[in-house]
Design a protein around this motif. Structure first.
Motif, PDB file in Angstrom:
ATOM      1  N   GLN A 169       0.828  -1.203   0.000  1.00 64.64           N
ATOM      2  CA  GLN A 169       0.000   0.000   0.000  1.00 64.64           C
ATOM      3  C   GLN A 169       0.866   1.257   0.000  1.00 64.64           C
ATOM      4  OE1 GLN A 169      -2.378  -0.801   3.493  1.00 64.64           O
ATOM      5  NE2 GLN A 169      -4.082  -1.578   2.285  1.00 64.64           N
ATOM      6  N   GLN A 170       1.977   1.233   0.728  1.00 65.58           N
ATOM      7  CA  GLN A 170       2.884   2.378   0.752  1.00 65.58           C
ATOM      8  C   GLN A 170       3.489   2.604  -0.623  1.00 65.58           C
ATOM      9  OE1 GLN A 170       6.554   1.934   3.025  1.00 65.58           O
ATOM     10  NE2 GLN A 170       6.341   4.020   3.798  1.00 65.58           N
ATOM     11  N   ALA A 171       3.917   1.532  -1.295  1.00 64.33           N
ATOM     12  CA  ALA A 171       4.490   1.665  -2.632  1.00 64.33           C
ATOM     13  C   ALA A 171       3.438   2.143  -3.637  1.00 64.33           C
ATOM     14  CB  ALA A 171       5.070   0.324  -3.078  1.00 64.33           C
ATOM     15  N   LYS A 172       2.213   1.663  -3.488  1.00 67.76           N
ATOM     16  CA  LYS A 172       1.138   2.095  -4.378  1.00 67.76           C
ATOM     17  C   LYS A 172       0.864   3.581  -4.215  1.00 67.76           C
ATOM     18  CE  LYS A 172      -3.685   1.049  -5.548  1.00 67.76           C
ATOM     19  NZ  LYS A 172      -4.887   0.239  -5.176  1.00 67.76           N
ATOM     20  N   ARG A 173       0.976   4.059  -2.977  1.00 72.14           N
ATOM     21  CA  ARG A 173       0.757   5.476  -2.699  1.00 72.14           C
ATOM     22  C   ARG A 173       1.794   6.358  -3.392  1.00 72.14           C
ATOM     23  NH1 ARG A 173       0.199   4.731   2.353  1.00 72.14           N
ATOM     24  NH2 ARG A 173       2.310   5.248   3.051  1.00 72.14           N
ATOM     25  N   THR A 174       3.009   5.842  -3.524  1.00 71.75           N
ATOM     26  CA  THR A 174       4.085   6.613  -4.158  1.00 71.75           C
ATOM     27  C   THR A 174       4.309   6.201  -5.614  1.00 71.75           C
ATOM     28  OG1 THR A 174       5.747   5.041  -3.356  1.00 71.75           O
ATOM     29  CG2 THR A 174       5.246   6.935  -1.949  1.00 71.75           C
ATOM     30  N   ARG A 175       3.410   5.335  -6.147  1.00 68.64           N
ATOM     31  CA  ARG A 175       3.482   4.892  -7.545  1.00 68.64           C
ATOM     32  C   ARG A 175       4.789   4.164  -7.858  1.00 68.64           C
ATOM     33  NH1 ARG A 175       1.327  10.433 -10.542  1.00 68.64           N
ATOM     34  NH2 ARG A 175      -0.662  10.574  -9.477  1.00 68.64           N
ATOM     35  N   GLN A 176       5.220   3.336  -6.925  1.00 69.16           N
ATOM     36  CA  GLN A 176       6.446   2.573  -7.109  1.00 69.16           C
ATOM     37  C   GLN A 176       6.172   1.082  -6.925  1.00 69.16           C
ATOM     38  OE1 GLN A 176      10.226   4.604  -5.518  1.00 69.16           O
ATOM     39  NE2 GLN A 176       8.659   5.337  -4.107  1.00 69.16           N
ATOM     40  N   ASP A 177       7.170   0.283  -7.284  1.00 67.07           N
ATOM     41  CA  ASP A 177       7.095  -1.152  -7.104  1.00 67.07           C
ATOM     42  C   ASP A 177       7.696  -1.492  -5.744  1.00 67.07           C
ATOM     43  OD1 ASP A 177       7.178  -3.878  -7.157  1.00 67.07           O
ATOM     44  OD2 ASP A 177       8.335  -4.054  -9.006  1.00 67.07           O
ATOM     45  N   PRO A 178       6.972  -2.172  -4.848  1.00 68.74           N
ATOM     46  CA  PRO A 178       7.521  -2.487  -3.525  1.00 68.74           C
ATOM     47  C   PRO A 178       8.784  -3.341  -3.603  1.00 68.74           C
ATOM     48  CG  PRO A 178       5.475  -3.695  -3.932  1.00 68.74           C
ATOM     49  CD  PRO A 178       5.595  -2.673  -4.998  1.00 68.74           C
ATOM     50  N   ARG A 179       8.867  -4.204  -4.611  1.00 64.57           N
ATOM     51  CA  ARG A 179      10.070  -5.019  -4.766  1.00 64.57           C
ATOM     52  C   ARG A 179      11.259  -4.153  -5.150  1.00 64.57           C
ATOM     53  NH1 ARG A 179       9.077 -10.529  -5.457  1.00 64.57           N
ATOM     54  NH2 ARG A 179      10.940 -10.715  -6.739  1.00 64.57           N
ATOM     55  N   ALA A 180      11.026  -3.122  -5.983  1.00 70.06           N
ATOM     56  CA  ALA A 180      12.115  -2.218  -6.382  1.00 70.06           C
ATOM     57  C   ALA A 180      12.631  -1.432  -5.183  1.00 70.06           C
ATOM     58  CB  ALA A 180      11.631  -1.279  -7.479  1.00 70.06           C
ATOM     59  N   ILE A 181      11.720  -1.020  -4.288  1.00 64.37           N
ATOM     60  CA  ILE A 181      12.130  -0.284  -3.090  1.00 64.37           C
ATOM     61  C   ILE A 181      13.005  -1.170  -2.208  1.00 64.37           C
ATOM     62  CG2 ILE A 181      11.308   0.829  -0.982  1.00 64.37           C
ATOM     63  CD1 ILE A 181       8.791   1.618  -2.529  1.00 64.37           C
ATOM     64  N   LYS A 182      12.553  -2.399  -1.985  1.00 63.41           N
ATOM     65  CA  LYS A 182      13.331  -3.312  -1.150  1.00 63.41           C
ATOM     66  C   LYS A 182      14.682  -3.624  -1.766  1.00 63.41           C
ATOM     67  CE  LYS A 182      10.787  -6.025   2.157  1.00 63.41           C
ATOM     68  NZ  LYS A 182      10.470  -7.386   2.620  1.00 63.41           N
ATOM     69  N   GLN A 183      14.677  -3.834  -3.065  1.00 61.75           N
ATOM     70  CA  GLN A 183      15.933  -4.162  -3.739  1.00 61.75           C
ATOM     71  C   GLN A 183      16.930  -3.019  -3.639  1.00 61.75           C
ATOM     72  OE1 GLN A 183      15.639  -5.067  -7.952  1.00 61.75           O
ATOM     73  NE2 GLN A 183      17.187  -6.651  -7.718  1.00 61.75           N
ATOM     74  N   ALA A 184      16.435  -1.778  -3.779  1.00 62.98           N
ATOM     75  CA  ALA A 184      17.317  -0.611  -3.683  1.00 62.98           C
ATOM     76  C   ALA A 184      17.943  -0.512  -2.289  1.00 62.98           C
ATOM     77  CB  ALA A 184      16.540   0.657  -4.014  1.00 62.98           C
ATOM     78  N   LEU A 185      17.131  -0.674  -1.251  1.00 62.79           N
ATOM     79  CA  LEU A 185      17.642  -0.579   0.119  1.00 62.79           C
ATOM     80  C   LEU A 185      18.581  -1.731   0.449  1.00 62.79           C
ATOM     81  CD1 LEU A 185      14.388   0.595   1.939  1.00 62.79           C
ATOM     82  CD2 LEU A 185      16.369   1.988   1.311  1.00 62.79           C
ATOM     83  N   GLN A 186      18.271  -2.923  -0.048  1.00 64.18           N
ATOM     84  CA  GLN A 186      19.158  -4.060   0.189  1.00 64.18           C
ATOM     85  C   GLN A 186      20.498  -3.873  -0.509  1.00 64.18           C
ATOM     86  OE1 GLN A 186      17.117  -7.679  -0.866  1.00 64.18           O
ATOM     87  NE2 GLN A 186      15.507  -7.370   0.659  1.00 64.18           N
ATOM     88  N   THR A 187      20.465  -3.324  -1.739  1.00 64.70           N
ATOM     89  CA  THR A 187      21.715  -3.066  -2.463  1.00 64.70           C
ATOM     90  C   THR A 187      22.567  -2.046  -1.727  1.00 64.70           C
ATOM     91  OG1 THR A 187      20.624  -3.558  -4.569  1.00 64.70           O
ATOM     92  CG2 THR A 187      22.683  -2.316  -4.671  1.00 64.70           C
TER      93      THR A 187
END
Length: 437
Positions: A169-187
């Protein structure tokens, strides 16, 4: 088939979720058993009313059944799995509802049971139900020859990019992919060897390190959204402390938000909004095709349902006409002819029911195949949109960093004084670069 179950209350909210058509393309209330009401909301209200006679707060057991994405799973397979699950969880005979959902070319089911034993007026205990569900899920994969997820074979291989509903829901609110957010932070975490390096790579991707209210370490993006680093990276708090240090030395989330808001000038906000809208338009054509396809599929199913109901009524009339009435009916009862006719009618009902069910299944599978073809186009457009959103994050972070660097050398009045001496072209250039305030 992935099985996820949980004990829960709030029957009204569950009914709203299961029958909500905004997120699902097709919803079918397949079965209601043990309820007086013939709709899901009424059935859930009945369950809640019975539970008031007990102390049980989580009087429902909700289960989702998700088969592999590209498998054509008939209704009978779902029903057999549900029967097996309720038997092993000691829910046999309990009031039950089954709902089918379809979205993005995938068909999955939900089953909901009342946990309240109406005779003894107490909740049925289900110890270690998650372990039971995992065992049944593994058996279903083996029995049907489906490719088993790596996480089922070895828990160490579970998907590190899986996300919760709140994260989605948070990613949808910002028009992003939740997997992309997690992948960026993990990287960012995996490529850092110190606090300064971690902060730098976070800023490059549009995130700022901060101290959370309860979670210890968080990342704040330029939109003001907060992400738990322990949840996103998979690292424990002890590991984060070893790599970053004491969270008390970090700025709070409110301070980080205030600093970001101060640097987000009206021009930068307008540019970021324009970039977001441009990225969103990349997916509009595919979404329009999706809406047209869904409407066409709904119309085809409604027509099929109407045709089957009309044929059923006609066949019922014909079956009723076979049974003799009056003296002939009495004589048929004596000779056993009526019993033979009744058996023939029951056999015919079973055949026609199976015929209609097979026709409906064939139509659904045809539509799912068509929808999956379109979904591939939607995924491609979505990936392009996600790439643009990640690039936007980096660009905004770059300008915010420039703004912070500039504020170390000039205060706001000095910057405005310098800008007055520039030409319009120069002012526009520097407002986009290091003198943006």
């Amino acid at each position: 088939m992935i099985l996820k179950g949980n004990e829960r209350g709030n029957a009204r909210e569950l009914a709203n979720h299961l029958m909500r058509g905004t997120e699902n393309e097709h919803i079918e209330l397949h079965e209601l058993r043990g309820f007086v009401s013939d709709d899901l909301h009424g059935a859930m209200q009945e369950s809640a009313a019975i539970a008031k006679g007990t102390r049980c707060q989580k009087h429902l057991f909700s289960l989702s059944l998700s088969p592999p994405p590209n498998e054509n799973v008939p209704v009978a397979t779902f029903e057999a799995a549900i029967e097996r699950i309720e038997s092993e969880l000691r829910l046999s005979g309990q009031p039950r509802a089954i709902v089918f959902h379809e979205k993005e070319g995938r068909r999955h089911a939900y089953a909901v049971w009342s946990r309240i034993d109406g005779q003894e007026m107490k909740a049925i205990n289900m110890p270690f139900y998650k372990r039971t569900l995992n065992g049944i899920a593994r058996d279903l994969y083996r029995e049907h020859g489906w490719e088993m997820p790596r996480g089922f074979k070895d828990t160490r291989h579970r998907d590190p990019l899986s996300f919760t509903r709140e994260e989605w829901q948070q990613a949808k609110r910002t028009r992003q992919d939740p997997r992309a957010i997690k992948q960026a932070l993990q990287t960012c975490w995996q490529t850092s060897d110190s606090k300064s390096t971690f902060e730098r790579v976070l800023r490059e991707r549009g995130y700022f390190l901060a101290r959370g209210d309860q979670r210890g370490f968080v990342a704040v993006d330029w939109r003001g959204e907060i992400y738990s680093l322990s949840r996103a990276t998979g690292a424990k708090t002890k590991e984060l402390k070893a790599g970053i240090g004491d969270p008390k030395e970090l700025q709070s989330t409110e301070t980080a938000k205030a600093c970001i808001a101060e640097r987000m000038t009206p021009k930068l906000k307008a540019w970021a909004k324009e970039a977001e809208e441009h990225a969103q338009k990349q997916n509009l054509a595919a979404q329009f095709q999706r809406e047209q396809m869904v409407q066409g599929h709904r119309h085809a199913r409604a027509q099929l349902k109407h045709q089957q109901e009309a044929r059923w009524l006609e066949e019922e009339r014909q079956r009723a006409a076979r049974t003799p009435k009056g003296i002939r009916g009495l004589w048929g009862w004596v000779t056993g002819k009526n019993k033979k006719i009744r058996q023939e009618n029951e056999a015919e009902i079973a055949r026609t029911t199976e015929r209609d069910r097979a026709k409906k299944h064939s139509e659904i599978q045809r539509q799912l195949s068509e929808r999956r073809g379109l979904q591939r186009k939607i995924v491609a457009a979505r990936e392009k949109q996600n790439a643009q959103m990640q690039e936007l994050n980096r660009e905004v972070a770059k300008y915010l960093t420039m703004s912070a660097h500039t504020s170390q050398y000039f205060n706001k009045s000095e910057i405005k004084t310098r800008e007055r001496g520039f030409s319009k072209k120069e002012r526009d250039h520097y407002s986009r670069k290091e003198y943006d305030i």
